[in-house]
Design a protein around this motif. Structure first.
Motif, PDB file in Angstrom:
ATOM      1  N   PRO A  49     -39.873  11.191  59.895  1.00 51.57           N
ATOM      2  CA  PRO A  49     -40.956  10.357  59.369  1.00 51.57           C
ATOM      3  C   PRO A  49     -40.639   9.768  57.994  1.00 51.57           C
ATOM      4  O   PRO A  49     -41.001   8.637  57.694  1.00 51.57           O
ATOM      5  N   GLY A 157     -44.521  18.906  66.980  1.00 51.09           N
ATOM      6  CA  GLY A 157     -43.357  18.185  66.475  1.00 51.09           C
ATOM      7  C   GLY A 157     -42.284  19.156  66.008  1.00 51.09           C
ATOM      8  O   GLY A 157     -42.378  20.379  66.228  1.00 51.09           O
ATOM      9  N   ALA A 158     -41.267  18.605  65.351  1.00 46.53           N
ATOM     10  CA  ALA A 158     -40.124  19.418  64.960  1.00 46.53           C
ATOM     11  C   ALA A 158     -40.530  20.510  63.960  1.00 46.53           C
ATOM     12  O   ALA A 158     -40.449  21.714  64.259  1.00 46.53           O
ATOM     13  N   VAL A 159     -40.995  20.109  62.781  1.00 50.10           N
ATOM     14  CA  VAL A 159     -41.356  21.095  61.749  1.00 50.10           C
ATOM     15  C   VAL A 159     -42.510  21.971  62.230  1.00 50.10           C
ATOM     16  O   VAL A 159     -42.476  23.202  62.096  1.00 50.10           O
ATOM     17  N   GLY A 179     -51.464  16.037  69.684  1.00 48.90           N
ATOM     18  CA  GLY A 179     -52.074  14.827  70.213  1.00 48.90           C
ATOM     19  C   GLY A 179     -52.136  14.678  71.720  1.00 48.90           C
ATOM     20  O   GLY A 179     -52.415  13.580  72.198  1.00 48.90           O
ATOM     21  N   LYS A 183     -48.947  18.797  75.124  1.00 45.73           N
ATOM     22  CA  LYS A 183     -48.404  19.423  73.908  1.00 45.73           C
ATOM     23  C   LYS A 183     -49.169  20.707  73.583  1.00 45.73           C
ATOM     24  O   LYS A 183     -48.575  21.719  73.203  1.00 45.73           O
ATOM     25  N   TYR A 199     -56.408  16.776  68.993  1.00 47.33           N
ATOM     26  CA  TYR A 199     -57.249  16.048  68.018  1.00 47.33           C
ATOM     27  C   TYR A 199     -57.670  14.677  68.533  1.00 47.33           C
ATOM     28  O   TYR A 199     -58.569  14.047  67.972  1.00 47.33           O
ATOM     29  N   ASN A 222     -49.079  18.672  57.941  1.00 49.64           N
ATOM     30  CA  ASN A 222     -48.053  17.650  58.195  1.00 49.64           C
ATOM     31  C   ASN A 222     -48.637  16.240  58.301  1.00 49.64           C
ATOM     32  O   ASN A 222     -47.880  15.283  58.356  1.00 49.64           O
ATOM     33  N   CYS A 244     -46.874  19.763  53.442  1.00 47.98           N
ATOM     34  CA  CYS A 244     -45.508  19.408  53.848  1.00 47.98           C
ATOM     35  C   CYS A 244     -45.353  17.906  53.983  1.00 47.98           C
ATOM     36  O   CYS A 244     -44.341  17.344  53.583  1.00 47.98           O
ATOM     37  N   TYR A 250     -48.052   7.136  56.488  1.00 51.21           N
ATOM     38  CA  TYR A 250     -46.723   6.544  56.252  1.00 51.21           C
ATOM     39  C   TYR A 250     -46.578   5.127  56.808  1.00 51.21           C
ATOM     40  O   TYR A 250     -45.916   4.301  56.220  1.00 51.21           O
ATOM     41  N   PHE A 275     -44.555  20.410  48.583  1.00 53.24           N
ATOM     42  CA  PHE A 275     -43.191  20.928  48.399  1.00 53.24           C
ATOM     43  C   PHE A 275     -42.204  20.015  49.114  1.00 53.24           C
ATOM     44  O   PHE A 275     -42.570  19.285  50.033  1.00 53.24           O
ATOM     45  N   VAL A 277     -38.237  20.094  50.934  1.00 55.97           N
ATOM     46  CA  VAL A 277     -37.227  21.016  51.467  1.00 55.97           C
ATOM     47  C   VAL A 277     -36.096  21.216  50.453  1.00 55.97           C
ATOM     48  O   VAL A 277     -35.540  22.322  50.331  1.00 55.97           O
ATOM     49  N   LEU A 320     -42.193   8.602  66.377  1.00 53.87           N
ATOM     50  CA  LEU A 320     -42.739   9.654  65.508  1.00 53.87           C
ATOM     51  C   LEU A 320     -44.191   9.358  65.147  1.00 53.87           C
ATOM     52  O   LEU A 320     -44.945  10.255  64.788  1.00 53.87           O
ATOM     53  N   HIS A 325     -42.822  11.650  71.770  1.00 54.38           N
ATOM     54  CA  HIS A 325     -41.591  12.452  71.803  1.00 54.38           C
ATOM     55  C   HIS A 325     -42.022  13.916  71.776  1.00 54.38           C
ATOM     56  O   HIS A 325     -43.154  14.234  71.403  1.00 54.38           O
TER      57      HIS A 325
HETATM   58  N1  LIG Z   1     -41.782  18.317  52.599  1.00 54.96           N
HETATM   59  C1  LIG Z   1     -40.602  18.177  53.163  1.00 54.96           C
HETATM   60  O1  LIG Z   1     -39.541  18.426  52.573  1.00 54.96           O
HETATM   61  C2  LIG Z   1     -40.541  17.709  54.587  1.00 54.96           C
HETATM   62  C3  LIG Z   1     -39.352  17.813  55.352  1.00 54.96           C
HETATM   63  C4  LIG Z   1     -39.370  17.403  56.689  1.00 54.96           C
HETATM   64  C5  LIG Z   1     -40.540  16.881  57.226  1.00 54.96           C
HETATM   65  N2  LIG Z   1     -41.650  16.779  56.438  1.00 54.96           N
HETATM   66  C6  LIG Z   1     -42.924  16.267  56.979  1.00 54.96           C
HETATM   67  O2  LIG Z   1     -43.287  17.065  58.075  1.00 54.96           O
HETATM   68  C7  LIG Z   1     -44.102  16.306  58.961  1.00 54.96           C
HETATM   69  C8  LIG Z   1     -43.534  16.436  60.376  1.00 54.96           C
HETATM   70  O3  LIG Z   1     -42.219  15.885  60.398  1.00 54.96           O
HETATM   71  P1  LIG Z   1     -41.293  16.057  61.683  1.00 54.96           P
HETATM   72  O4  LIG Z   1     -39.960  15.549  61.318  1.00 54.96           O
HETATM   73  O5  LIG Z   1     -41.408  17.436  62.207  1.00 54.96           O
HETATM   74  O6  LIG Z   1     -41.948  15.025  62.707  1.00 54.96           O
HETATM   75  P2  LIG Z   1     -42.606  15.385  64.106  1.00 54.96           P
HETATM   76  O7  LIG Z   1     -43.735  16.338  63.853  1.00 54.96           O
HETATM   77  O8  LIG Z   1     -41.561  15.761  65.071  1.00 54.96           O
HETATM   78  O9  LIG Z   1     -43.198  13.979  64.537  1.00 54.96           O
HETATM   79  C9  LIG Z   1     -44.347  13.489  63.934  1.00 54.96           C
HETATM   80  C10 LIG Z   1     -45.605  13.873  64.742  1.00 54.96           C
HETATM   81  O10 LIG Z   1     -46.741  13.593  63.951  1.00 54.96           O
HETATM   82  C11 LIG Z   1     -47.844  13.349  64.790  1.00 54.96           C
HETATM   83  N3  LIG Z   1     -48.588  12.213  64.233  1.00 54.96           N
HETATM   84  C12 LIG Z   1     -48.095  10.977  63.909  1.00 54.96           C
HETATM   85  N4  LIG Z   1     -49.072  10.207  63.392  1.00 54.96           N
HETATM   86  C13 LIG Z   1     -50.208  10.966  63.402  1.00 54.96           C
HETATM   87  C14 LIG Z   1     -51.551  10.714  62.995  1.00 54.96           C
HETATM   88  N5  LIG Z   1     -51.946   9.536  62.482  1.00 54.96           N
HETATM   89  N6  LIG Z   1     -52.454  11.721  63.148  1.00 54.96           N
HETATM   90  C15 LIG Z   1     -52.064  12.912  63.663  1.00 54.96           C
HETATM   91  N7  LIG Z   1     -50.798  13.210  64.058  1.00 54.96           N
HETATM   92  C16 LIG Z   1     -49.883  12.245  63.926  1.00 54.96           C
HETATM   93  C17 LIG Z   1     -47.292  13.007  66.191  1.00 54.96           C
HETATM   94  O11 LIG Z   1     -47.649  14.070  67.065  1.00 54.96           O
HETATM   95  P3  LIG Z   1     -48.997  14.053  67.955  1.00 54.96           P
HETATM   96  O12 LIG Z   1     -48.600  13.681  69.344  1.00 54.96           O
HETATM   97  O13 LIG Z   1     -49.455  15.454  67.831  1.00 54.96           O
HETATM   98  O14 LIG Z   1     -49.920  13.040  67.347  1.00 54.96           O
HETATM   99  C18 LIG Z   1     -45.780  13.041  65.994  1.00 54.96           C
HETATM  100  O15 LIG Z   1     -45.115  13.598  67.085  1.00 54.96           O
HETATM  101  C19 LIG Z   1     -44.098  14.877  58.412  1.00 54.96           C
HETATM  102  O16 LIG Z   1     -45.258  14.680  57.645  1.00 54.96           O
HETATM  103  C20 LIG Z   1     -42.878  14.848  57.525  1.00 54.96           C
HETATM  104  O17 LIG Z   1     -42.949  13.886  56.515  1.00 54.96           O
HETATM  105  C21 LIG Z   1     -41.669  17.173  55.148  1.00 54.96           C
END
Ligand SMILES: NC(=O)c1ccc[n+]([C@@H]2O[C@H](COP(=O)([O-])OP(=O)(O)OC[C@H]3O[C@@H](n4cnc5c(N)ncnc54)[C@H](OP(=O)(O)O)[C@@H]3O)[C@@H](O)[C@H]2O)c1
Length: 334
Positions: A49, A157-159, A179, A183, A199, A222, A244, A250, A275, A277, A320, A325
């Motif tokens: 993302p 999702g991944a995280v 979503g 899932k 949701y 997230n 996170c 975004y 925070f 990573v 994403l 996915h």
């Molecule tokens: N702080 C850090 O260092 C760090 C590091 C890595 C990732 N992150 C954050 O962690 C979060 C997840 O990242 P990821 O790489 O694991 O991606 P991910 O969860 O694999 O993919 C994003 C998921 O977010 C959900 N989503 C997207 N738009 C949405 C919305 N408007 N409302 C509700 N759900 C929504 C979707 O799932 P649904 O089908 O459930 O809607 C989508 O599959 C992101 O916010 C990312 O920026 C932060």
């Protein structure tokens, strides 16, 4: 023989979802290496993302400059090396960009350990930045204790999927928000979550009340927006929000509405802590040791969605944001 590189360059800051004209495709010969350089052939590119943020605006890293190769994390193999620290054939990880080949000075490039039975793609998931983010968010920022209740958004999702499973391994009660019904079923049937909320079809605040009758100890956030707002109203006294990411904002054309329930942080003496990573790089060895152990024992399950071909990267990034996915989204390049 000279190899040809293929690259996606950013040519326009995206507005809303990624459009075909935001990036252009380039094919150029790979130049010869200079002393101290290493040539990496990328195998898998991670779609995250944060890529959408990097393309649009300055954040914790400067925005990708218009005209530059799009920034991205990948795993690849050293094709050629004039660097004393890297040998041909070694597997490495780093900011390889949206391209087939990267010429690197070695800075930011790390060697990937050789672990029996572990595919290279795993180093962009649970044994890479995704796993470390989940580990840090649950255990270091959220400080989840056994018996506590944790809610995870973007839980499939991944995280989110790794964070929730770490929560279960550490004795928590874990509720996921995702979503689709498919899932949610995956979270409760396969990953052992104690409950899940779709949701898109269910009233989130009422479902949180029903599934967390004593409140939320840790909110692994997230998404932000309405989901975070609903969770704030259910925090326990002393609750922690591990912030996170805020994916709901975004790619939004306009900023999402503000948080209405912030006052609960006062009455519940709760805290919210963002925070990155990268803050936990010094704990990576410890985290990967634990994560690899849980993976080997079958206590951590992972899902990938793998898109074939670098050409697909811009369109695939949108997945994403529409949720089309499962688990970690990757592009297989070679
Ligand atoms: N702080 C850090 O260092 C760090 C590091 C890595 C990732 N992150 C954050 O962690 C979060 C997840 O990242 P990821 O790489 O694991 O991606 P991910 O969860 O694999 O993919 C994003 C998921 O977010 C959900 N989503 C997207 N738009 C949405 C919305 N408007 N409302 C509700 N759900 C929504 C979707 O799932 P649904 O089908 O459930 O809607 C989508 O599959 C992101 O916010 C990312 O920026 C932060």
């Amino acid at each position: 023989m000279t190899s040809m590189n293929q690259q996606w360059r950013l040519v326009r800051r995206p507005q809303g979802t990624i459009q075909p004209g935001d990036f252009t495709w380039h094919e150029i010969p790979v130049r010869p290496l200079e002393e101290g350089e290493v040539l990496v052939r990328q195998l898998y590119l991670s779609l995250d993302p944060t890529n959408r943020v990097w393309a649009a605006t300055d954040s914790y890293l400067p925005a990708v400059a218009v005209g530059d190769v799009m920034r991205g994390v990948g795993v690849g193999r050293v094709e050629d090396s004039r660097h004393p620290g890297f040998r041909t054939g070694e597997l490495v990880q780093g900011l390889l960009g949206w391209q087939r080949f990267e010429i690197s000075s070695g800075r930011g490039l790390t060697r990937v350990p050789s672990l029996p039975g572990v595919e290279p793609a795993m180093f962009l998931h649970v044994l890479g930045h995704i796993g470390l983010t989940a580990w840090a968010g649950v255990l270091q920022v959220g400080r989840l204790q056994s018996g506590e209740t944790m809610v995870v958004t973007a839980a499939a999702g991944a995280v989110g999927s790794i964070a929730g499973q770490i929560g279960k391994i550490r004795g928590g009660r874990v509720i996921g928000v995702a979503g689709s019904d498919e899932k949610c079923d995956w979270l409760t049937r396969d990953l052992g979550f104690d409950g899940a909320i779709n949701y898109k079809t269910q009233p989130v605040r009422a479902r949180l009340q029903a599934l967390c009758p004593d409140g939320i100890d840790v909110q692994f956030e997230n998404v932000g927006g309405a989901l975070l707002d609903a969770a704030l109203a259910h925090l326990k006294i002393g609750g922690r929000v591990a912030l996170c990411g805020l994916i709901a904002g975004y790619a939004a054309a306009t900023a999402p509405p503000g948080i209405a329930n912030l006052h609960y942080l006062v009455s519940r003496r709760a805290r919210i802590e963002g925070f990155l990573v990268s803050d936990f790089a010094s704990r990576a060895r410890e985290a990967y040791g634990e994560l690899h152990g849980w993976l080997t024992e079958g206590r951590l399950k992972v899902r990938f969605t793998i898109v074939d071909g670098l050409g697909e990267a811009p369109a695939a990034l949108n997945r994403l944001f529409d949720g089309s996915h499962d688990g970690k989204l990757l592009v297989r390049i070679d």
